[in-house]
Design an enzyme around this catalytic site. Sequence first.
Site, PDB file in Angstrom:
ATOM      1  N   LYS A   1      83.843  84.361   9.316  1.00 32.50           N
ATOM      2  CA  LYS A   1      85.195  83.616   9.567  1.00 32.50           C
ATOM      3  C   LYS A   1      85.414  83.543  11.057  1.00 32.50           C
ATOM      4  O   LYS A   1      86.000  82.405  11.583  1.00 32.50           O
ATOM      5  CB  LYS A   1      86.199  84.172   8.527  1.00 32.50           C
ATOM      6  CG  LYS A   1      85.834  84.651   7.176  1.00 32.50           C
ATOM      7  CD  LYS A   1      85.667  83.555   6.317  1.00 32.50           C
ATOM      8  CE  LYS A   1      84.970  84.056   5.008  1.00 32.50           C
ATOM      9  NZ  LYS A   1      85.190  83.194   3.831  1.00 32.50           N
TER      10      LYS A   1
ATOM     11  N   TRP B   1      88.598  89.340  -4.380  1.00 33.02           N
ATOM     12  CA  TRP B   1      87.591  88.348  -4.042  1.00 33.02           C
ATOM     13  C   TRP B   1      86.712  88.473  -5.223  1.00 33.02           C
ATOM     14  O   TRP B   1      86.199  89.672  -5.416  1.00 33.02           O
ATOM     15  CB  TRP B   1      87.053  88.749  -2.702  1.00 33.02           C
ATOM     16  CG  TRP B   1      85.782  87.875  -2.412  1.00 33.02           C
ATOM     17  CD1 TRP B   1      85.597  86.528  -2.282  1.00 33.02           C
ATOM     18  CD2 TRP B   1      84.543  88.483  -1.985  1.00 33.02           C
ATOM     19  NE1 TRP B   1      84.611  86.001  -2.096  1.00 33.02           N
ATOM     20  CE2 TRP B   1      83.673  87.158  -1.614  1.00 33.02           C
ATOM     21  CE3 TRP B   1      83.944  89.696  -1.624  1.00 33.02           C
ATOM     22  CZ2 TRP B   1      82.213  87.325  -1.300  1.00 33.02           C
ATOM     23  CZ3 TRP B   1      82.659  89.752  -1.277  1.00 33.02           C
ATOM     24  CH2 TRP B   1      81.925  88.617  -0.818  1.00 33.02           C
TER      25      TRP B   1
ATOM     26  N   ASP C   1      86.822  96.483   2.987  1.00 30.58           N
ATOM     27  CA  ASP C   1      86.105  94.909   3.300  1.00 30.58           C
ATOM     28  C   ASP C   1      86.900  94.258   4.253  1.00 30.58           C
ATOM     29  O   ASP C   1      88.153  93.983   4.003  1.00 30.58           O
ATOM     30  CB  ASP C   1      86.344  94.294   1.907  1.00 30.58           C
ATOM     31  CG  ASP C   1      85.355  93.122   1.804  1.00 30.58           C
ATOM     32  OD1 ASP C   1      84.762  92.970   3.036  1.00 30.58           O
ATOM     33  OD2 ASP C   1      85.437  92.284   1.015  1.00 30.58           O
TER      34      ASP C   1
HETATM   35  C1  LIG Z   1      87.251  89.511   0.887  1.00 30.88           C
HETATM   36  C2  LIG Z   1      85.910  88.970   1.407  1.00 30.88           C
HETATM   37  N1  LIG Z   1      84.940  89.874   1.598  1.00 30.88           N
HETATM   38  C3  LIG Z   1      83.728  89.445   1.812  1.00 30.88           C
HETATM   39  C4  LIG Z   1      83.543  88.063   2.036  1.00 30.88           C
HETATM   40  C5  LIG Z   1      81.878  87.606   2.457  1.00 30.88           C
HETATM   41  O1  LIG Z   1      81.957  86.839   3.430  1.00 30.88           O
HETATM   42  P1  LIG Z   1      80.476  86.307   4.108  1.00 30.88           P
HETATM   43  O2  LIG Z   1      79.309  87.055   3.227  1.00 30.88           O
HETATM   44  O3  LIG Z   1      80.484  84.889   4.129  1.00 30.88           O
HETATM   45  O4  LIG Z   1      80.461  87.335   5.571  1.00 30.88           O
HETATM   46  C6  LIG Z   1      84.531  87.221   1.778  1.00 30.88           C
HETATM   47  C7  LIG Z   1      84.145  85.731   1.859  1.00 30.88           C
HETATM   48  O5  LIG Z   1      84.698  84.809   1.477  1.00 30.88           O
HETATM   49  C8  LIG Z   1      85.666  87.543   1.307  1.00 30.88           C
HETATM   50  O6  LIG Z   1      86.917  86.791   1.254  1.00 30.88           O
END
Ligand SMILES: Cc1ncc(COP(=O)(O)O)c(C=O)c1O
Length: 411
Positions: A261, A132, A216
């Site tokens: 999500k 990411w 993560d």
């Molecule tokens: C691997 C990963 N970590 C963390 C996130 C963070 O998501 P959010 O800050 O929207 O909860 C995402 C979002 O795309 C992700 O793909």
Amino acid sequence: MALKNLGDLPVLPLPESFALTAAYNEDSFPNKVNLGQGVYRDNNCQPWVLPSVRKAEETLHNQQVNHEYLPIAGDSKFLTKARDLLFSPEIGSSENITSLQTIAGTGANHLAAIFCARNLHPKNVFISDPTWDNHHLIWEVAAPNVTRKLYPYYEPSTRGLNFEGMLAELENSAEENDVVILHACAHNPTGIDPTKEQWKKIAEVVGRKKLFVVFDCAYQGFASGDTDADAWAIRYFYSTLFAESSSLTPAGMFVCQSLSKNFGLYGERIGALHLVTPSSNSPEGAKAHLVQFVRAEISCPSLFGARIVQTVLDDAELRSKWQEDVRIMALRIKGVRTLLKLELEKLGTPGDWSHIEQQIGMFSFTGLSSAQVQELKEKHHIYMLSNGRMSLSGLNESNVAYVAQAIRDVL
Ligand SMILES: Cc1ncc(COP(=O)(O)O)c(C=O)c1O
């Protein structure tokens, strides 16, 4: 050196997924397709408010809730539920797990990076290649003195995991106290996860080398449709590495939990950071430092998302409705994997497309080159990341044939 003129600051590009969505929104072509952003869409390409979440909203509305500040560490009832969802209620109540509410998964990653940089002082942070993209930015901004190193992850020749390369890099290059970021499930962007046997070997290396693990976990439920199954690696690391009898305990472990999500609460920015300390260490000092960083940055976290998640998870009926909602999302994405593969095969598209069906979670790492991705956008109004990552939830029964035909065309 002091900046003399604000105008001297270089203009930085928007992150690709946001730039793509902006370009998609401006595109007036009727059959345009957005396969860029990692957000769930229903079979009509529309955002989906989970029915369980809708019900929780109604409940909260009827309760006439107030809008007071939360404690700095967050809502304790929400934190218990969120923690147990990840670790299970049996593990969750352990004294060596400390939890704080965060601004979604991003906030959890950021808080983990600040804590590591300021208190742990690792030499290196090991990040999967690819990952990411925000992992890089977060560590660059929050931990500029920590060297970012890539560990091999994706092997283009097999379109699978380069497990030997990953393990060898950690074995040979990581030093005690270094940080390793691991995706708990549904790896973004590759859609490839280690097997249970491979996770066991990774756990052995990070424990023996006394690394600091940052899990993560942004897609719990999206890999298999089952939130318990998707938490397997985290629970395994906890149970084996942090048991009192373990001789392989890492320096510590963070789990960055996004509820964006799996609750469809993207814009509400709800998540949590869980710190696991070795049983010989008191967690109190670490918790106090984390609380101080939160206070400096946001003072205290926000209410609405925490209330929704807590309301859903606290009510047996609503919780099982939510688990069904998660299954529906995971299964729809699994379904479009098969549809796309079949359409590509039907068109006699050169190459083997079985990886699209085999990969896991929200994304497919298609193997398309950045030039092919560019052509998809310019000629066919199909938007996806230049590294070939496709967010599958943008596909549905109405547009999958169009997308397959376009891919056939750009090859
Ligand atoms: C691997 C990963 N970590 C963390 C996130 C963070 O998501 P959010 O800050 O929207 O909860 C995402 C979002 O795309 C992700 O793909």
